[in-house]
Design a protein around this motif. Structure first.
Motif, PDB file in Angstrom:
ATOM      1  N   TYR A   1       1.247  -1.387   0.116  1.00  0.00           N
ATOM      2  CA  TYR A   1       0.001   0.073   0.499  1.00  0.00           C
ATOM      3  C   TYR A   1       0.848   1.176   0.092  1.00  0.00           C
ATOM      4  O   TYR A   1       1.858   1.172   0.362  1.00  0.00           O
ATOM      5  N   ARG A   2       0.683   2.020  -0.602  1.00  0.00           N
ATOM      6  CA  ARG A   2       0.393   3.271  -0.702  1.00  0.00           C
ATOM      7  C   ARG A   2       0.189   4.650   0.316  1.00  0.00           C
ATOM      8  O   ARG A   2      -1.373   4.631   0.676  1.00  0.00           O
TER       9      ARG A   2
ATOM     10  N   VAL B   1      -3.510   3.648   0.008  1.00  0.00           N
ATOM     11  CA  VAL B   1      -3.923   3.373  -1.696  1.00  0.00           C
ATOM     12  C   VAL B   1      -3.485   2.048  -1.516  1.00  0.00           C
ATOM     13  O   VAL B   1      -1.576   1.308  -1.754  1.00  0.00           O
ATOM     14  N   HIS B   2      -4.108   0.780  -2.508  1.00  0.00           N
ATOM     15  CA  HIS B   2      -3.712  -0.063  -2.512  1.00  0.00           C
ATOM     16  C   HIS B   2      -2.656  -0.327  -4.243  1.00  0.00           C
ATOM     17  O   HIS B   2      -3.583   0.135  -4.534  1.00  0.00           O
ATOM     18  N   LEU B   3      -1.990  -0.486  -3.666  1.00  0.00           N
ATOM     19  CA  LEU B   3      -0.886  -1.032  -5.514  1.00  0.00           C
ATOM     20  C   LEU B   3      -1.099  -2.316  -5.651  1.00  0.00           C
ATOM     21  O   LEU B   3      -1.478  -2.217  -7.141  1.00  0.00           O
ATOM     22  N   ILE B   4      -0.379  -3.417  -5.117  1.00  0.00           N
ATOM     23  CA  ILE B   4      -0.783  -4.521  -5.222  1.00  0.00           C
ATOM     24  C   ILE B   4      -0.947  -5.894  -5.043  1.00  0.00           C
ATOM     25  O   ILE B   4      -0.036  -5.808  -3.323  1.00  0.00           O
ATOM     26  N   LEU B   5      -1.221  -6.806  -4.790  1.00  0.00           N
ATOM     27  CA  LEU B   5      -1.454  -8.182  -3.525  1.00  0.00           C
ATOM     28  C   LEU B   5      -0.806  -9.138  -4.612  1.00  0.00           C
ATOM     29  O   LEU B   5      -1.035  -9.440  -6.301  1.00  0.00           O
ATOM     30  N   ILE B   6       0.280  -9.962  -4.043  1.00  0.00           N
ATOM     31  CA  ILE B   6       0.465 -11.108  -4.281  1.00  0.00           C
ATOM     32  C   ILE B   6       0.433 -12.434  -3.833  1.00  0.00           C
ATOM     33  O   ILE B   6       0.634 -12.319  -2.692  1.00  0.00           O
ATOM     34  N   ARG B   7      -0.031 -12.802  -4.280  1.00  0.00           N
ATOM     35  CA  ARG B   7       0.137 -14.629  -3.832  1.00  0.00           C
ATOM     36  C   ARG B   7       1.304 -15.260  -3.323  1.00  0.00           C
ATOM     37  O   ARG B   7       2.149 -14.761  -3.983  1.00  0.00           O
ATOM     38  N   SER B   8       0.478 -16.467  -2.355  1.00  0.00           N
ATOM     39  CA  SER B   8       2.113 -16.858  -2.262  1.00  0.00           C
ATOM     40  C   SER B   8       2.608 -17.619  -2.558  1.00  0.00           C
ATOM     41  O   SER B   8       3.544 -18.908  -2.717  1.00  0.00           O
ATOM     42  N   ASN B   9       1.504 -18.492  -3.874  1.00  0.00           N
ATOM     43  CA  ASN B   9       2.352 -18.349  -5.152  1.00  0.00           C
ATOM     44  C   ASN B   9       2.712 -18.549  -6.720  1.00  0.00           C
ATOM     45  O   ASN B   9       3.106 -18.830  -7.441  1.00  0.00           O
ATOM     46  N   GLU B  10       2.819 -17.134  -6.117  1.00  0.00           N
ATOM     47  CA  GLU B  10       3.318 -15.957  -7.075  1.00  0.00           C
ATOM     48  C   GLU B  10       4.775 -16.235  -6.817  1.00  0.00           C
ATOM     49  O   GLU B  10       4.551 -15.452  -5.352  1.00  0.00           O
TER      50      GLU B  10
ATOM     51  N   SER C   1      10.484 -13.271   2.811  1.00  0.00           N
ATOM     52  CA  SER C   1      10.245 -11.557   2.418  1.00  0.00           C
ATOM     53  C   SER C   1       9.717 -11.477   0.680  1.00  0.00           C
ATOM     54  O   SER C   1      10.256 -12.177  -0.225  1.00  0.00           O
ATOM     55  N   SER C   2       9.924  -9.659   1.018  1.00  0.00           N
ATOM     56  CA  SER C   2       9.006  -9.539  -0.720  1.00  0.00           C
ATOM     57  C   SER C   2       9.904  -7.942  -0.794  1.00  0.00           C
ATOM     58  O   SER C   2      10.779  -7.731   0.218  1.00  0.00           O
ATOM     59  N   SER C   3       9.923  -7.675  -2.005  1.00  0.00           N
ATOM     60  CA  SER C   3      10.278  -5.996  -2.570  1.00  0.00           C
ATOM     61  C   SER C   3       9.206  -5.735  -3.244  1.00  0.00           C
ATOM     62  O   SER C   3       8.999  -6.253  -4.292  1.00  0.00           O
ATOM     63  N   LEU C   4       9.771  -4.804  -2.973  1.00  0.00           N
ATOM     64  CA  LEU C   4       8.759  -3.356  -4.314  1.00  0.00           C
ATOM     65  C   LEU C   4       9.954  -2.621  -4.749  1.00  0.00           C
ATOM     66  O   LEU C   4      10.687  -1.849  -4.446  1.00  0.00           O
TER      67      LEU C   4
ATOM     68  N   TYR D   1       4.932   3.784   1.806  1.00  0.00           N
ATOM     69  CA  TYR D   1       5.581   2.490   1.281  1.00  0.00           C
ATOM     70  C   TYR D   1       4.591   1.800   2.895  1.00  0.00           C
ATOM     71  O   TYR D   1       5.822   1.568   3.497  1.00  0.00           O
ATOM     72  N   PHE D   2       3.766   0.823   2.412  1.00  0.00           N
ATOM     73  CA  PHE D   2       3.187  -0.359   3.472  1.00  0.00           C
ATOM     74  C   PHE D   2       3.648  -1.771   3.260  1.00  0.00           C
ATOM     75  O   PHE D   2       2.613  -2.070   2.052  1.00  0.00           O
ATOM     76  N   CYS D   3       4.216  -3.000   3.294  1.00  0.00           N
ATOM     77  CA  CYS D   3       3.670  -3.918   3.124  1.00  0.00           C
ATOM     78  C   CYS D   3       2.475  -4.826   4.491  1.00  0.00           C
ATOM     79  O   CYS D   3       2.697  -4.012   5.169  1.00  0.00           O
ATOM     80  N   ALA D   4       1.383  -4.971   3.697  1.00  0.00           N
ATOM     81  CA  ALA D   4       0.565  -5.781   4.904  1.00  0.00           C
ATOM     82  C   ALA D   4       0.496  -7.581   4.717  1.00  0.00           C
ATOM     83  O   ALA D   4       0.097  -7.764   3.183  1.00  0.00           O
ATOM     84  N   THR D   5       0.152  -8.196   5.090  1.00  0.00           N
ATOM     85  CA  THR D   5      -0.154  -9.269   5.740  1.00  0.00           C
ATOM     86  C   THR D   5      -1.178  -9.816   5.861  1.00  0.00           C
ATOM     87  O   THR D   5      -2.168  -9.274   7.466  1.00  0.00           O
TER      88      THR D   5
END
Lengths: 109, 114
Positions: free
Chosen positions: A35-36, A44-53, A71-74, A87-91
């Motif tokens: 999110y931004r 504001v939601h930017l992108i969602l990535i699933r665990s199999n992606e 871990s994830s990177s943007l 910018y925030f990551c969220a689970t």
């Protein structure tokens, strides 16, 4: 308690450069979201990535996910002044999203 | 494009007073969340509603905070009495269904307790 932690806490780059921020999390997930937040505004939601992606693209955004490293990177390519924001990551957990403290990105003109 | 509405946008109050925040989610969204965000931190969940029912309010300080979503549409978050430490941004979000889905946030209510 916060599940995700972003790194770095702050980042300042020149307009046109690429910006990379990272997120680490602690428990297994079904997906991870980025999110931004512009100063003093909602998220504001930017992108969602699933665990199999492993990788996902949206415009100038590229998100990767490594579930083995939790871990994830943007990556934001060709940065613009308007990209200045936090910018925030969220689970997701059972009751809602768990956010990190965020990366504050400043784009210098 | 549908948006989550919140009011007021800003609220200044004195400690021990009561305050209330209102949220109108995107039409058709069954799930509604209230988050609190302290300056420099990420949002932290206070309460989740599924339609009119509370799913989880374990993080809600129930001695002073209350939340309701009587008809399963808009929602009110109340603080009584307000304390200095309640100064924060209060964010409302909604989603179509489960917590795994994208959440859409309102602009937030910034509360300052003096």
């Amino acid at each position: 308690s916060q599940q995700g932690e972003e790194d770095p806490q702050a980042l300042s780059i020149q307009e046109g450069e690429n910006a990379t921020m990272n997120c680490s999390y602690k428990t297994s997930i079904n997906n991870l979201q980025w999110y931004r937040q512009n100063s003093g505004r909602g998220l504001v939601h930017l992108i969602l990535i699933r665990s199999n992606e492993r990788e996902k693209h949206s415009g100038r955004l590229r998100v990767t996910l490594d579930t083995s490293k939790k871990s994830s990177s943007l990556l934001i390519t060709a940065s613009r002044a308007a990209d200045t924001a936090s910018y925030f990551c969220a689970t997701p957990r059972a009751d809602g999203l768990t956010f990190g403290k965020g990366t504050h990105l400043i784009i210098q003109p | 494009e549908a948006e989550v509405a919140q009011s007021p946008r800003y609220k200044i109050t004195e400690k021990s007073q009561a305050v209330a925040f209102w949220c109108d989610p995107i039409s058709g969204h069954a799930t509604l969340y209230w988050y609190r965000q302290i300056l420099g931190q990420g949002p932290e969940l206070l309460v989740q509603f599924q339609d009119e029912s509370v799913v989880d309010d374990s993080q809600l300080p129930k001695d002073r905070f209350s939340a309701e979503r009587l008809k399963g549409v808009d929602s009110t978050l109340k603080i009584q009495p307000a304390e200095l430490g309640d100064s924060a941004m209060y964010l409302c979000a909604s989603s179509r269904g489960s917590v795994q889905e994208t959440q859409y946030f309102g602009p937030g209510t910034r509360l300052l307790v003096l």
